[in-house]
Structures are given as structure tokens and as C-alpha cells.
Write an enzyme that holds these catalytic residues in place. Sequence first.
Site, short mmCIF file in Angstrom:
data_model
loop_
_atom_site.label_atom_id
_atom_site.label_comp_id
_atom_site.label_asym_id
_atom_site.label_seq_id
_atom_site.Cartn_x
_atom_site.Cartn_y
_atom_site.Cartn_z
N ARG A 58 0.83 -1.21 0.00
CA ARG A 58 0.00 0.00 0.00
C ARG A 58 0.86 1.25 0.00
O ARG A 58 0.48 2.31 -0.52
CB ARG A 58 -0.95 0.01 1.21
N TYR A 111 -15.39 14.58 -16.62
CA TYR A 111 -15.87 13.23 -16.36
C TYR A 111 -16.93 13.24 -15.25
O TYR A 111 -16.70 13.82 -14.19
CB TYR A 111 -14.68 12.34 -15.98
N ASP A 183 -6.60 17.08 -16.10
CA ASP A 183 -6.92 15.71 -16.46
C ASP A 183 -6.52 15.53 -17.92
O ASP A 183 -7.13 16.11 -18.82
CB ASP A 183 -8.41 15.43 -16.26
N LYS A 208 -7.81 4.06 -19.86
CA LYS A 208 -8.04 4.49 -21.24
C LYS A 208 -6.78 4.33 -22.09
O LYS A 208 -6.27 3.24 -22.23
CB LYS A 208 -8.54 5.93 -21.24
#
Length: 393
Positions: A58, A111, A183, A208
Site C-alpha cells: 500500500r 468526467y 486531467d 483508457k
Amino acid sequence: MKTNDKGFNTKLIHAGAFDDEFGSATVPIYQSSTFKFKNARHGADCFSGKTDGYIYTRIGNPTIRAFERCVAELENGYDGIATSSGMGAVSSVYMALLGSGQHIISSDAVYGPARGVLEQDFSRFSVKATFVNTSNPENILNALTPDTKVLYIETPANPTMDITDITICSKIAKEHNLLLVVDNTFSSPYLQKPLEMGADVVLHSITKFINGHADIVGGVIVTKDKEIYKRIRHCMIYMGCNMDPTQAFMVLRGLKTLSIRIERAQENAMKVADFLQSHPKIAWLKYPGLASHPQYELGRKQMKGPGSMMSFGLKGGFEAGEKLMDNVHLAMLAVSLGGVETLIQHPASMTHAAVSKEGKAAAGITDDLVRFSVGIEDAEDIIEDLKQALEKI
């Protein structure tokens, strides 16, 4: 191998890679939750930051770090932070850079969940958000308040394809002591490098273009400097939205063909756009590669190419668009974008369904808008698929 002085395609193949004791040709999958310390002092030094070392996946993992460093080099940034999803990247940025009572200005056509989490969740902690069409800088200036801390833009915008001037936004951010976040999902580092134009943070849904094969969900953040990097990484670690080592391995593999995939899809998209713009049943079309795009010259200035995303509307409105989507055979009716396959979807009822009716109207996300992600199939087959579906309307 150091690749700072190498070309983009060389970086795609070699950036972030390291030599292991077995001489692996590719970065191995370190599928381990925890890592053994040499001794008690080494463990204490790893936790205190006195020495580099891996503690717990993590917090950090060799496979994940290879991916983070690779994307950071591609974006010419300080360092990268990989997350379990694109929204993990968005949420980590929001959590790190915004506090109670503070204000963020965002592109309105962004988005859907990136907008929704501000309106529905961060608002519960008194974070205020204003959504404007950032392709007009006056809208940004008019939205400023004394509490504004972040300017968040997506360019080209999802799904309207509006293009925002990153350099102008950087100037506004510096003049008003804001952090500029971009973004860059629709362009990828191959077509656009926001940090070089003054952004402080760039992020991607790597689901993507960066991965490009519709088989991995993930996100990545790259910062311009160390201080912001540490703030965001701290939040990502404590929120627990880290990437998995196998995810990182898969994305590193997909990343190697990024430029080849984009070039092919972009070439196809230009042919598809030429077909659609002259079709009698198409009411409007927005694609950055066409001179008819409102920000065509800006796109040519700040992007290496127009990409493979477009949006259009049919003269029969939503009903015609629905019929089109129900009758394509090659293009898949599915959300997401940027893969090797061609995808079609209806943002108003799908990816942006959570945005209010008023919000969608203000952002230009109309009921007739169809979003089209052009893949790398033969262009003639994509066009033939659209042609036969349009004939059914």
C-alpha cells in the site's frame, strides 16, 4: 537505464525499468503484500525515511514504482503516484489539495464522477465547487473567490471535446495563487504535456489510452514538484487506493505501444470524421482534427495531434442516436475509451447520468450527444459499420 535524454518511444519501452538479480527483461510482478527488513534498524530507517526501501505494498512496491517513474518521465514531471482507479487519482488530488470551506473551479464538461464526487460528497465537508466552460478564460476569472485554491481542467473535455488553453490557465493560477490540475486522459502524454505548459498536477485514468486494452482499471498522478507530490502521495496511502502489482505490470506492458496505438487510432478518426461531417443525417460534429472545431487552432498549438475522440449529434435527436447505437455491429456500445476497440456511448444517460439536468444543459451535454472512441481496426470497416447503422434511421 536512464532515459531523461531519450526520445518518447524509447522512454515508453525503458523508463522506470530496473535491473533485478535475475536479469529479467521486463519488470517482474512483485506480488507481495509486505517486505522483509535486513534488521530492526533497517526497518526503522525505512519507516522514518532515512533510507529507501519497501515496507508494504500500500505504501510502495517495486513493480508499481517502475510504472510511476515511467509515466513521470513521459510527462516530464517530478514523480508519479499510481492508484487503483482513475477516480482514485481524482479523489486523492481533491483530498490532498482541498480543505473545509475552500473552493475549486472545474471544467463543467468533465468526467461525470469527477464532478459528482465534489457535488455529492466533498460538499458535505464544506468544499465548494463552481463548474464553468473553461475554454473561455473569462468564465474562470468570474468564478474566482477569496477561497479558491484549485483550478481543475479537463482538455479536451469529456464529452463535449471543448479545448481549454493550459498556458492561460497556468497564468491565471499563478496570478491568484491557485494550483492548476489537468486531467490529461483524452490526450495521454504522447499528445499533450500539461506540466510543460505550467500545470502543477496532471492525472490520467490509465484505464483508457495509457493501458489501451480494456482489461485494466487504474489511475496515475504526476506532479511538477516534490512538495505537492508528498501531499498527494500521503493522502493516497492513507485512503488506501493504491494500485496492485499485477495492475502495474499489465499497464507497463500496454504502455509500450502507446504512440503506435494513438497514431493508428488518430489516423482512423480523421477518416471517420470526414465521413460523418458530410453525412446528411449528422446535425453536428466536434473533433479537434477538423477546422470546424471551435478551438481548432488552440488544439494544433498545445496538442501534438487531435486524438481519436469525437462527439456528434443526429438530426433526429436522441431517438436517432439510440437507433444508431442499437444498430452498430463493429463498434461496441460500452463506456470507457482509448482502447484498441471502437466504442460508442450516450453520456447524458450513461457516464454523466449523475450530473443534474441543469448541469448537463449548462455544460453542453445534450440528449442528442453521442460519444465515439475510434479504435485501431481498419478505418473502412468502422465507416461501413456507421454507414449501415445510419441507413436504419
